[in-house]
Design a protein around this motif. Structure first.
Motif, PDB file in Angstrom:
ATOM      1  N   LEU A   1      -5.101 -16.821  -8.183  1.00 57.73           N
ATOM      2  CA  LEU A   1      -6.469 -17.623  -8.603  1.00 57.73           C
ATOM      3  C   LEU A   1      -6.046 -18.827  -9.616  1.00 57.73           C
ATOM      4  N   ALA A   2      -6.109 -20.037  -9.268  1.00 58.81           N
ATOM      5  CA  ALA A   2      -5.497 -21.029  -9.951  1.00 58.81           C
ATOM      6  C   ALA A   2      -6.495 -21.377 -11.107  1.00 58.81           C
ATOM      7  N   GLN A   3      -5.848 -22.138 -12.098  1.00 56.43           N
ATOM      8  CA  GLN A   3      -6.542 -22.611 -13.215  1.00 56.43           C
ATOM      9  C   GLN A   3      -6.551 -24.041 -13.262  1.00 56.43           C
ATOM     10  N   GLY A   4      -7.682 -24.839 -13.654  1.00 58.86           N
ATOM     11  CA  GLY A   4      -7.780 -26.190 -13.719  1.00 58.86           C
ATOM     12  C   GLY A   4      -7.145 -26.937 -15.106  1.00 58.86           C
ATOM     13  N   PRO A   5      -6.925 -28.258 -14.924  1.00 53.83           N
ATOM     14  CA  PRO A   5      -6.147 -28.765 -16.040  1.00 53.83           C
ATOM     15  C   PRO A   5      -7.023 -28.469 -17.561  1.00 53.83           C
ATOM     16  N   GLU A   6      -6.348 -28.399 -18.339  1.00 53.43           N
ATOM     17  CA  GLU A   6      -7.162 -28.272 -20.047  1.00 53.43           C
ATOM     18  C   GLU A   6      -7.318 -29.696 -20.376  1.00 53.43           C
ATOM     19  N   LYS A   7      -8.438 -29.735 -21.526  1.00 53.88           N
ATOM     20  CA  LYS A   7      -8.445 -30.876 -22.059  1.00 53.88           C
ATOM     21  C   LYS A   7      -7.234 -31.394 -22.932  1.00 53.88           C
ATOM     22  N   ASP A   8      -6.732 -32.529 -23.187  1.00 56.87           N
ATOM     23  CA  ASP A   8      -5.684 -33.201 -23.907  1.00 56.87           C
ATOM     24  C   ASP A   8      -4.390 -32.518 -23.522  1.00 56.87           C
ATOM     25  N   ALA A   9      -4.226 -31.914 -22.309  1.00 57.52           N
ATOM     26  CA  ALA A   9      -2.901 -31.447 -21.907  1.00 57.52           C
ATOM     27  C   ALA A   9      -1.910 -32.599 -21.984  1.00 57.52           C
ATOM     28  N   THR A  10      -0.711 -32.168 -22.118  1.00 51.38           N
ATOM     29  CA  THR A  10       0.642 -33.121 -21.996  1.00 51.38           C
ATOM     30  C   THR A  10       1.025 -33.543 -20.709  1.00 51.38           C
ATOM     31  N   GLN A  11       1.728 -34.313 -20.620  1.00 51.93           N
ATOM     32  CA  GLN A  11       2.352 -34.851 -18.994  1.00 51.93           C
ATOM     33  C   GLN A  11       2.884 -33.479 -18.382  1.00 51.93           C
ATOM     34  N   GLU A  12       3.719 -33.047 -19.389  1.00 49.84           N
ATOM     35  CA  GLU A  12       4.416 -31.651 -18.865  1.00 49.84           C
ATOM     36  C   GLU A  12       3.577 -30.521 -18.449  1.00 49.84           C
ATOM     37  N   GLN A  13       2.729 -30.332 -19.447  1.00 46.51           N
ATOM     38  CA  GLN A  13       1.545 -29.237 -18.964  1.00 46.51           C
ATOM     39  C   GLN A  13       0.761 -29.549 -17.855  1.00 46.51           C
ATOM     40  N   ILE A  14       0.306 -31.052 -17.578  1.00 47.17           N
ATOM     41  CA  ILE A  14      -0.066 -31.161 -16.212  1.00 47.17           C
ATOM     42  C   ILE A  14       0.607 -30.969 -15.046  1.00 47.17           C
ATOM     43  N   LEU A  15       1.800 -31.503 -15.251  1.00 42.11           N
ATOM     44  CA  LEU A  15       2.857 -31.095 -14.057  1.00 42.11           C
ATOM     45  C   LEU A  15       2.905 -29.629 -13.976  1.00 42.11           C
ATOM     46  N   ARG A  16       3.359 -28.845 -14.881  1.00 43.71           N
ATOM     47  CA  ARG A  16       3.376 -27.476 -14.697  1.00 43.71           C
ATOM     48  C   ARG A  16       1.945 -26.899 -14.126  1.00 43.71           C
ATOM     49  N   GLY A  17       0.989 -27.376 -14.632  1.00 40.35           N
ATOM     50  CA  GLY A  17      -0.474 -26.798 -14.210  1.00 40.35           C
ATOM     51  C   GLY A  17      -0.483 -27.057 -12.631  1.00 40.35           C
ATOM     52  N   PHE A  18      -0.254 -28.602 -12.263  1.00 43.60           N
ATOM     53  CA  PHE A  18      -0.312 -28.679 -11.094  1.00 43.60           C
ATOM     54  C   PHE A  18       0.498 -27.770 -10.057  1.00 43.60           C
ATOM     55  N   ILE A  19       1.743 -27.533 -10.402  1.00 39.39           N
ATOM     56  CA  ILE A  19       2.644 -27.039  -9.352  1.00 39.39           C
ATOM     57  C   ILE A  19       2.153 -25.498  -9.406  1.00 39.39           C
ATOM     58  N   ASP A  20       1.707 -24.942 -10.463  1.00 35.83           N
ATOM     59  CA  ASP A  20       1.092 -23.628 -10.359  1.00 35.83           C
ATOM     60  C   ASP A  20      -0.273 -23.423  -9.639  1.00 35.83           C
ATOM     61  N   ALA A  21      -1.141 -24.472  -9.856  1.00 37.71           N
ATOM     62  CA  ALA A  21      -2.419 -24.614  -8.908  1.00 37.71           C
ATOM     63  C   ALA A  21      -2.214 -24.771  -7.550  1.00 37.71           C
ATOM     64  N   ALA A  22      -1.335 -25.441  -7.003  1.00 36.90           N
ATOM     65  CA  ALA A  22      -0.812 -25.710  -5.781  1.00 36.90           C
ATOM     66  C   ALA A  22      -0.334 -24.589  -5.166  1.00 36.90           C
ATOM     67  N   SER A  23      -0.335 -23.243  -5.734  1.00 35.93           N
ATOM     68  CA  SER A  23       0.066 -22.171  -5.005  1.00 35.93           C
ATOM     69  C   SER A  23      -1.287 -21.310  -4.475  1.00 35.93           C
ATOM     70  N   SER A  24      -2.591 -21.988  -4.690  1.00 36.73           N
ATOM     71  CA  SER A  24      -3.692 -21.458  -4.237  1.00 36.73           C
ATOM     72  C   SER A  24      -4.172 -22.296  -3.174  1.00 36.73           C
ATOM     73  N   PRO A  25      -4.357 -22.075  -2.014  1.00 34.54           N
ATOM     74  CA  PRO A  25      -5.148 -23.017  -1.013  1.00 34.54           C
ATOM     75  C   PRO A  25      -6.473 -22.845  -0.618  1.00 34.54           C
ATOM     76  N   ARG A  26      -7.032 -22.052  -1.862  1.00 34.74           N
ATOM     77  CA  ARG A  26      -8.382 -21.895  -1.721  1.00 34.74           C
ATOM     78  C   ARG A  26      -9.382 -23.341  -1.816  1.00 34.74           C
ATOM     79  N   ASP A  27     -10.118 -23.521  -0.892  1.00 33.62           N
ATOM     80  CA  ASP A  27     -11.002 -24.491  -0.678  1.00 33.62           C
ATOM     81  C   ASP A  27     -10.360 -25.722  -0.690  1.00 33.62           C
ATOM     82  N   ASP A  28      -9.289 -25.745   0.276  1.00 37.03           N
ATOM     83  CA  ASP A  28      -8.223 -26.944   0.611  1.00 37.03           C
ATOM     84  C   ASP A  28      -7.904 -27.447  -0.693  1.00 37.03           C
TER      85      ASP A  28
END
Length: 563
Positions: A51-78
């Motif tokens: 189950l993926a997690q969405g972006p946190e408020k005021d996340a840094t660029q690296e946190q956004i990129l890491r979060g995106f790669i992790d979230a892209a592991s879940s195909p739920r709802d396209d």
């Protein structure tokens, strides 16, 4: 740990798919399916654990990129959660299904390129393309993926991202599953698996059907065929699943299919969808008109689980300490001072190597006929159409397909760089050739599709896939089942290395063994047998090779067993 999880996922998925191939699609009922209906809405994607997690408020660029790669592991709802990390300009255009790159998670490195650009360096171990074809990398080389970022309402979002997803091995094993697309051999007798990998989600069945309609992998083109008329597509890009029934509605091109063709189409669909846990049966409609299609029995080329061997007591099956000889065949093979043999499913024809060449041994005759007298021949192969395959070790391009009456046809090979060849074996369905060759001083294991003339005479081999193989001198290669092969190599100190490879999947190095000279497959990896130079037959039990018989001169290959 992750490789073990991936092997477990692969084994489970293949067990379901191969069970259908072997039992003639008996695992999925093929008639009496309900009418095409409405999709039953569901909020649950099958078999997804992450189950993926969405972006946190005021996340840094690296946190956004890491979060995106992790979230892209879940195909739920396209991949809805992963898209939350993207700017509005690319949220709908980013294509996660373009590819999957499987990497070693602990090797990832995130760096800033400039104020609005970041890159991630990673070491991929495998990849899956948009059609689901899996490629394992033997030479692990780092690569980079570049991402542009932008501020959206004061929050960092990704404004440019490569299509596709990146997953570590563990997440890949949780999210993706193997599915064996099924095509026919040219005689419409057997189903041939073409392994693909797709994420498990509500639309997995749709992906499988679309891939099946698109045709086989490039390396199988010309070797297999499909029952679907040219131009056949889904009427809409969806395969609804209603009460465990996959409802496949095809366009008007499918009206060209007669009753037998519809049965074959149903068989291909049922076998291809057998690995989807939410599907228990398949219904075919053409432009909304549901077809009533009887079951088509497809035989599976299983072999006798007993070893077939030449022993001091003769040639035959090893059974309870005795040798069960083959009527009409065993006496001829024993009289030839045979050093290798392969026997057809009905036990009416064998290809036999002797010190003075390769012989065709027919049950209807009293003595074998020499069909190839060239020097330095390797152990021959035999296909289900009755052709004997023969080639000298030092002339890997001089491949012949020989009829039992001795008439020969050259086969154009597809290994021009090979300096020698150690082993050839045609798959039991007759569509693919496994070859162990030597190129630039190293062993190479290849599998290639077989193109045949209208009378099933082999004509040429397609461009081969390169499979995993051990180090040292190549000795032997064999089919384990319809999609798994094994190879044996030997190091200078006599240690044998056995590597198994799922075609379109992962390779596995088994426990080493001493002084092995030959391997022969059965129906499963547990029935894989190795022969030592001293005549001991060994099988792998857990992590050790154990001797089960002795006094064996060679193990013979089976193409099947009498029906």
């Amino acid at each position: 740990m992750t490789r073990r999880r991936l092997r477990s996922t692969l084994a489970t998925g293949l067990a379901l798919a191969l069970a259908v191939l072997v039992t003639g699609c008996a695992g999925i009922p093929q008639s009496g399916a309900p009418q095409i209906g409405q999709v039953v809405p569901t909020d649950e994607d099958p078999e997804i654990e992450f189950l993926a997690q969405g972006p946190e408020k005021d996340a840094t660029q690296e946190q956004i990129l890491r979060g995106f790669i992790d979230a892209a592991s879940s195909p739920r709802d396209d991949y809805a959660t992963a898209r939350e990390y993207l700017s509005p300009s690319i949220q709908s255009t980013w294509n996660p299904d373009a590819s999957a790159l499987i990497d070693e998670a602990n090797q990832r490195a995130f760096t800033s390129v400039d104020a609005l650009t970041m890159q991630v360096s990673l070491v991929p171990v495998a990849s899956v393309d948009g059609s689901g074809e899996y490629v394992e990398f033997s030479d692990l080389q780092p690569t980079t993926r570049v991402f542009a970022l932008v501020q959206v309402d004061g929050q960092w979002r990704i404004n440019s991202a490569p299509d596709g997803v990146v997953l570590d091995e563990q997440k890949f094993s949780e999210v993706f599953n193997p599915y064996a697309l099924s095509f026919f051999d040219p005689s419409w007798t057997h189903l041939v698996p073409d392994l693909r990998w797709f994420p498990s989600r509500a639309s997995t069945g749709t992906q499988i059907v679309n891939a099946l309609l698109d045709g086989p992998s490039e390396w199988l083109v010309g070797a297999v065929t499909s029952a679907f008329p040219e131009g056949t597509q889904l009427t809409r890009n969806a395969v609804p699943i209603v009460s465990d029934v996959a409802q496949v509605d095809l366009n008007s091109e499918a009206f060209e299919a007669d009753d037998l063709t519809l049965q074959r189409m149903q068989a291909q669909l049922s076998a291809s969808l057998s690995g989807v846990s939410t599907i228990n049966s398949v219904s075919i409609a053409v432009s909304g008109n549901v077809q009533d299609i009887p079951v088509l029995a497809i035989p599976g080329p299983r072999v006798d689980p007993r070893p077939l061997a030449m022993t001091e007591d003769g040639f035959g099956f090893l059974s309870g300490g005795a040798v069960e000889r083959l009527p009409g065949i065993s006496p001829q093979i024993e009289a030839l001072s045979a050093t290798a043999a392969v026997v057809n499913p009905s036990h009416s024809l064998a290809a036999v190597r002797t010190p003075d060449g390769v012989y065709a041994v027919r049950q209807s005759q009293t003595s074998g006929l020499r069909v190839d007298g060239r020097a330095g021949l390797i152990a021959p192969s035999l296909d289900r159409f009755g052709f004997i395959w023969s080639v000298p070790e030092g002339e890997p391009g001089s491949l012949l397909a020989i009829r039992a009456d001795g008439s020969q046809s050259p086969v154009m090979s597809s290994w021009p760089d090979a300096s020698s060849i150690q082993s050839i074996q045609v798959s039991r369905d007759g569509t693919r050739l496994l070859a162990l060759v030597r190129t630039a001083g190293e062993p190479r294991l290849l599998v290639a599709g077989i193109a045949r003339a209208a009378d099933n005479t082999p004509v040429s081999l397609g461009d081969p896939l390169v499979l995993a193989v051990g180090d040292g001198a190549g000795l032997s290669a064999t089919w384990i089942d319809e999609i798994t092969v094994a190879s044996l190599t030997s190091s200078s100190d006599g240690r044998g290395e056995v590597v198994t490879q799922v075609i379109g999947g992962e390779s596995t190095r088994l426990a080493t063994l001493d002084d092995a000279v030959q391997i022969v497959g059965g129906n499963t990896t547990k029935q894989l047998r190795a022969l030592s130079s001293a005549g001991d037959v060994r099988v792998l039990r857990t992590s050790l090779w154990q001797t089960t018989a002795s006094g064996v001169a060679f193990l013979a290959t089976q193409l099947g067993s009498p029906s």
